[in-house]
Scaffold this motif. Structure first.
Motif, short mmCIF file in Angstrom:
data_model
loop_
_atom_site.label_atom_id
_atom_site.label_comp_id
_atom_site.label_asym_id
_atom_site.label_seq_id
_atom_site.Cartn_x
_atom_site.Cartn_y
_atom_site.Cartn_z
N ASP A 289 0.83 -1.21 0.00
CA ASP A 289 0.00 0.00 0.00
C ASP A 289 0.86 1.26 0.00
N VAL A 290 1.93 1.25 0.79
CA VAL A 290 2.85 2.39 0.81
C VAL A 290 3.51 2.56 -0.55
N LEU A 291 3.95 1.45 -1.15
CA LEU A 291 4.63 1.51 -2.45
C LEU A 291 3.68 2.00 -3.54
N HIS A 292 2.44 1.53 -3.53
CA HIS A 292 1.46 1.98 -4.54
C HIS A 292 1.10 3.45 -4.34
N THR A 293 1.07 3.90 -3.07
CA THR A 293 0.82 5.33 -2.81
C THR A 293 1.97 6.17 -3.35
N MET A 294 3.20 5.71 -3.16
CA MET A 294 4.35 6.42 -3.72
C MET A 294 4.27 6.50 -5.24
N ASN A 299 4.69 13.76 -6.58
CA ASN A 299 5.44 14.56 -5.62
C ASN A 299 5.91 13.77 -4.40
N ILE A 300 5.56 12.48 -4.28
CA ILE A 300 6.19 11.63 -3.27
C ILE A 300 7.47 11.07 -3.88
N CYS A 301 8.60 11.40 -3.28
CA CYS A 301 9.89 11.07 -3.89
C CYS A 301 10.09 9.56 -3.95
N LYS A 302 10.69 9.14 -5.02
CA LYS A 302 10.94 7.71 -5.26
C LYS A 302 12.29 7.33 -4.65
N TYR A 303 12.29 7.27 -3.34
CA TYR A 303 13.49 6.94 -2.58
C TYR A 303 13.07 6.29 -1.27
N ILE A 304 13.72 5.19 -0.93
CA ILE A 304 13.40 4.47 0.31
C ILE A 304 14.69 4.10 1.02
N HIS A 305 14.78 4.49 2.29
CA HIS A 305 15.88 4.03 3.14
C HIS A 305 15.40 2.77 3.83
N LEU A 306 15.99 1.61 3.46
CA LEU A 306 15.51 0.32 3.92
C LEU A 306 16.67 -0.46 4.56
N PRO A 307 16.96 -0.19 5.83
CA PRO A 307 18.14 -0.80 6.48
C PRO A 307 18.06 -2.32 6.53
N VAL A 308 19.11 -2.98 6.01
CA VAL A 308 19.15 -4.44 6.04
C VAL A 308 19.92 -4.95 7.25
N GLN A 309 20.97 -4.24 7.64
CA GLN A 309 21.86 -4.54 8.77
C GLN A 309 22.78 -5.73 8.50
N SER A 310 22.28 -6.82 7.96
CA SER A 310 23.12 -7.98 7.63
C SER A 310 22.48 -8.74 6.47
N SER A 333 12.57 -6.64 -4.53
CA SER A 333 11.97 -6.95 -5.83
C SER A 333 10.62 -6.23 -5.98
N ARG A 334 9.83 -6.18 -4.91
CA ARG A 334 8.54 -5.49 -4.98
C ARG A 334 8.73 -3.99 -5.18
N ILE A 335 9.73 -3.41 -4.54
CA ILE A 335 10.01 -1.99 -4.74
C ILE A 335 10.36 -1.71 -6.19
N ARG A 336 11.25 -2.53 -6.75
CA ARG A 336 11.65 -2.34 -8.15
C ARG A 336 10.47 -2.56 -9.09
N GLU A 337 9.63 -3.54 -8.77
CA GLU A 337 8.48 -3.84 -9.61
C GLU A 337 7.46 -2.71 -9.62
N ILE A 338 7.18 -2.14 -8.46
CA ILE A 338 6.14 -1.12 -8.34
C ILE A 338 6.66 0.28 -8.67
N LEU A 339 7.88 0.58 -8.25
CA LEU A 339 8.42 1.94 -8.39
C LEU A 339 9.49 2.06 -9.48
N GLY A 340 9.93 0.96 -10.03
CA GLY A 340 10.88 1.02 -11.13
C GLY A 340 12.32 0.90 -10.68
#
Length: 485
Positions: A289-294, A299-310, A333-340
């Motif tokens: 839902d967040v990805l589809h809203t983006m 005007n919602i920037c196409k950038y996500i800080h997604l900490p993996v840590q390991s 993969s879902r981020i790339r699929e929905i947001l490019g």
């Protein structure tokens, strides 16, 4: 933390960047009786909190000053996430106490996570400050300062289940007049074993969404063109007029719940000319839902800080992160699929966590190859007192091994940052101008939707404008180009 700087595209503990510092750089001189000087260390939440502190004290007879020697009250808003962050603050306090020898009436206070963690120790044992206030005690600062004025030591480190400072309009410190932070929630319910935040900032509580939207509208009306919604874990934002308590909402349910995707839509609809960013996302909580809203709002920037840590599932389990390597890669993969493919993705990585083997370290490197982050914040593990890891696991990786592994991660990210930036050459990017370049007044700088710094000739363009820039060359940290019409 996702402050990309011009000089480097990666941030690492060896570069001492785990403790960013923000100082008041402008004078507020309205004739008030006392001068306040604030320094903020660590994450953007701390910087946002300092703006709340300045607002509270401005109503109690304080102007801000950019010169510590002019100050009547000096406050350090601190970070406790790593040992080096606390050491930086201690060194700074020693310097300030040297100034105090020449100005005995100077009041020195410590705020934030380090204050919450050490509490009265800073007052009673070390005697290096006059005042200690935790992240939920800022409304109490006028009273605490009065106590010190009367010759007492003052402390409030009470953690609240309700405080969000929603009714306080922050004083924008060090503002470029274009971008601003909006805090949407406080605290964290994720008990990552390496992290002190749940102990220093308390449980999650979400701010009234209508107050968030009102703040965004006010900023836009004052000429700001970008807001960043802040929270320790923005994706777990959940608010209801019935009861603003996440645990009870999940248990009892409510038809009036506003979640993070809904809040994003509400802020994006303030104006198509107002850019919206957010930080930080937890991989286990960010939803489609967040990805589809983006994707829905330009005007919602196409950038996500997604900490993996390991990059290793066993280490992730020891860290209590709530996801596996495979689950994280599926989320990418879902981020790339929905947001490019051009959506900017950054990460945090900790190397040398308790019992990490060479093979498990190699899995972090291989995950980096699969994801290809645009930039990253990289650290070796620093054991923090009171955390679950400190209580349960041995910090058994030598410092030399930690530093060697960190260097391998840095080298790989350096290459990936350059590769990702080369993809942007020959493309046109919409850039919001934030000001002049750090290196030349003849050039301006701004960021594109993917949070990358873009530098171009100034010509007759001004701060706060949107321009289309054709990228012609790049480094691992910065894109360079020219404005096209």
């Amino acid at each position: 933390m996702e402050k990309l700087i011009e000089d480097i595209g990666i941030l690492s503990e060896d570069a001492n960047s785990n403790c960013e510092t923000f100082k008041v750089t402008e004078e507020k001189n309205t004739g008030k009786l006392r001068k306040l000087y604030i320094e903020s260390y660590g994450c953007q939440m701390n910087f946002s909190d300092s703006e709340i502190v300045a607002s509270i004290l401005s109503k109690e007879g304080f102007d801000t000053t950019s010169e510590i020697t002019k100050a009547d009250v000096v406050l350090l808003n601190t970070c406790s996430i790593r040992e080096k962050a606390e050491l930086t603050v201690r060194n700074r306090l020693n310097h300030i106490n040297g100034l105090k020898k020449h100005k005995p009436e100077l009041l020195v206070g410590i705020l934030g996570c380090m204050a919450e963690r050490l509490k009265s120790k800073l007052l009673e044992e070390e005697k290096i400050v006059d005042l200690v206030a935790g992240p939920d005690a800022y409304r109490d600062l006028p009273k605490l300062i009065s106590q010190v004025d009367e010759g007492e030591k003052a402390i409030n480190t009470f953690l609240s289940r309700e405080e969000t400072y929603a009714d306080i309009s922050p004083v924008r410190l060090n503002s470029n007049g274009v971008t601003a932070f909006i805090s949407i929630m406080r605290g964290c319910d994720n008990m990552c074993s390496f992290c002190v935040v749940p102990f220093t900032r308390g449980r999650e509580r979400s701010r009234d969404p209508y107050s968030v939207v009102a703040e965004a509208k006010n900023l836009f009306e004052r000429g700001y063109k970008e807001v960043t919604l802040l929270g320790q874990n923005v994706d777990s934002y959940k608010w209801s007029p019935d009861e603003n308590n996440k645990a009870r909402l999940e248990k009892n349910g409510s038809s009036n719940i506003i979640n993070f995707a809904m809040l994003l839509s509400m802020v994006a609809e303030v104006s198509p000319e107002l850019r919206v960013r957010f930080s930080t996302s937890h991989p286990k909580d960010i939803t489609d839902d967040v990805l589809h809203t983006m994707a829905k709002y330009e005007n919602i920037c196409k950038y996500i800080h997604l900490p993996v840590q390991s990059g290793n599932t066993r280490i992730l389990d020891l860290m209590n992160r709530g996801y596996s390597r495979e689950w994280y890669l599926e989320k990418i993969s879902r981020i790339r699929e929905i947001l490019g493919e051009d959506c900017g993705i950054s990460s945090d990585m900790i190397t040398g966590f308790c019992s990490e083997t060479e093979e498990e370290h190699a899995e972090t490197l291989s995950l980096m190859d699969l994801v290809q982050y645009d930039f990253a914040y990289m650290f070796y593990y620093s054991e923090r007192p009171g955390t679950l890891a400190e209580k349960k696991f041995a910090d058994d990786i030598s410092l030399d091994v930690k530093k060697r592994r960190l260097n391998e991660i840095i080298q790989k990210q350096t290459a990936h940052s350059l590769q990702r930036n080369k993809r942007d050459i020959g493309k046109i990017h919409k850039v919001l101008i934030e000001g002049v370049s750090k290196r030349s007044d003849l050039h301006l700088q701004g960021r594109n939707t993917a949070n990358k710094v873009v530098i171009f000739p100034a010509e007759n363009y001004t701060k706060g404008q949107y321009v289309n820039v054709l990228v012609e060359e790049c480094t691992g940290a910065t894109l360079f180009g020219k404005v096209i019409h």
